[in-house]
Design an enzyme around this catalytic site. Structure first.
Site, short mmCIF file in Angstrom:
data_model
loop_
_atom_site.label_atom_id
_atom_site.label_comp_id
_atom_site.label_asym_id
_atom_site.label_seq_id
_atom_site.Cartn_x
_atom_site.Cartn_y
_atom_site.Cartn_z
N GLU A 99 0.77 -1.11 0.06
CA GLU A 99 -0.01 0.06 0.03
C GLU A 99 0.79 1.40 -0.01
O GLU A 99 1.91 1.27 0.69
CB GLU A 99 -0.93 0.09 1.29
CG GLU A 99 -2.24 -0.52 1.07
CD GLU A 99 -3.16 0.20 0.29
OE1 GLU A 99 -2.71 1.09 -0.45
OE2 GLU A 99 -4.35 -0.12 0.56
N ASP A 103 -4.74 5.28 5.55
CA ASP A 103 -5.44 6.57 5.99
C ASP A 103 -6.67 6.23 7.02
O ASP A 103 -6.10 5.83 8.12
CB ASP A 103 -6.10 7.24 4.86
CG ASP A 103 -6.84 8.68 5.11
OD1 ASP A 103 -6.56 9.00 6.22
OD2 ASP A 103 -7.56 9.20 4.25
P1 IMP Z 1 -8.32 4.24 3.42
O1 IMP Z 1 -9.32 3.34 3.17
O2 IMP Z 1 -9.07 5.54 3.97
O3 IMP Z 1 -7.06 4.14 4.10
O4 IMP Z 1 -7.73 4.74 2.16
C1 IMP Z 1 -6.45 4.75 1.41
C2 IMP Z 1 -6.19 5.13 0.15
O5 IMP Z 1 -6.66 6.70 0.38
C3 IMP Z 1 -4.97 5.36 -0.31
O6 IMP Z 1 -4.61 4.13 -0.96
C4 IMP Z 1 -5.04 6.46 -1.07
O7 IMP Z 1 -5.61 6.11 -2.50
C5 IMP Z 1 -5.89 7.47 -0.50
N1 IMP Z 1 -5.44 8.52 0.12
C6 IMP Z 1 -5.35 8.53 1.47
N2 IMP Z 1 -4.49 9.89 1.93
C7 IMP Z 1 -4.40 10.17 0.97
C8 IMP Z 1 -3.56 11.73 0.51
O8 IMP Z 1 -3.14 12.44 1.34
N3 IMP Z 1 -3.27 11.90 -0.82
C9 IMP Z 1 -3.66 10.99 -1.79
N4 IMP Z 1 -4.28 9.90 -1.47
C10 IMP Z 1 -4.85 9.63 -0.43
#
Ligand code: IMP
Length: 192
Positions: A99, A103
């Protein structure tokens, strides 16, 4: 260089290329040590993890396989759509999810469950970046590059509206509105 000069007006440098690469070398050493002769399958999450995976997996010094997966997450429901699936059978294999950034952790949680449902012998995650303060789902990250703040990041695989994945360094966007106004200029700089 024009691109970086332009980006400095709307974003601040978070990680330089050299810092990213030296941390990746350490992560590659750890993966080599833990998966030596265990024939792991690295499942690379599209599209943001591609630059990270390309650098990381060349630092892994044991036989392995590489496959890709694309997921769309729908809000905070935990529902995801698979846009591209792996073709490697994962039953009884050591799966390592690659990954770019974790986030909320909601995507990773679904992904881990999917890999376990397919009969993987073990599932672990290597993530370059961890926005741990925004975590909503409790998911383990066995190999973590850097902890970062909750700013919106671009570069080294991370995008804003599909752009900036090709930068070698990582940037925090200071002003998303200004980025919107200047994106056309930077787009031409990249193309030129
Ligand atoms: P999660 O399911 O919220 O953990 O999402 C993770 C995904 O969100 C990552 O694989 C990224 O594609 C996107 N993402 C999270 N933070 C950022 C950021 O600061 N910039 C760009 N994409 C992000």
């Amino acid at each position: 260089m024009i691109l970086v000069a332009d980006l400095e007006t709307v974003a601040t440098l978070v990680l330089e290329e050299a810092d990213i690469q030296s941390r990746i070398a350490e992560m590659g050493d750890a993966l080599t040590r833990d998966f030596y002769q265990r024939d792991p399958v690295f499942v690379v999450m599209l599209s943001g993890s591609v630059p990270f995976a390309a650098d990381l997996l060349r630092c892994v010094k044991t036989t392995c396989e590489i496959d890709f997966m694309g997921l769309n997450r729908f809000g905070e429901s935990g529902r995801v759509g698979v846009t591209l699936d792996t073709s490697t059978p994962l039953f009884d294999r050591h799966v390592v999810i690659v990954e770019d950034i974790v986030d909320t952790g909601l995507t990773l949680k679904v992904l881990r469950t999917m890999m376990l449902d397919r009969g993987a012998q073990s599932v672990s995650t290597v993530a370059l970046l961890d926005k741990h303060r925004r975590r909503m789902a409790d998911v383990p990250i066995e190999y973590r590059g850097f902890e970062v703040g909750d700013e919106f990041l671009v570069g080294y695989g991370l995008d804003w509206k599909g752009k900036f994945r090709n930068l070698r360094s990582l940037w925090a966007v200071l002003d998303l509105d200004l980025l919107e106004q200047q994106a056309g200029v930077m787009g031409r700089a990249v193309a030129g």
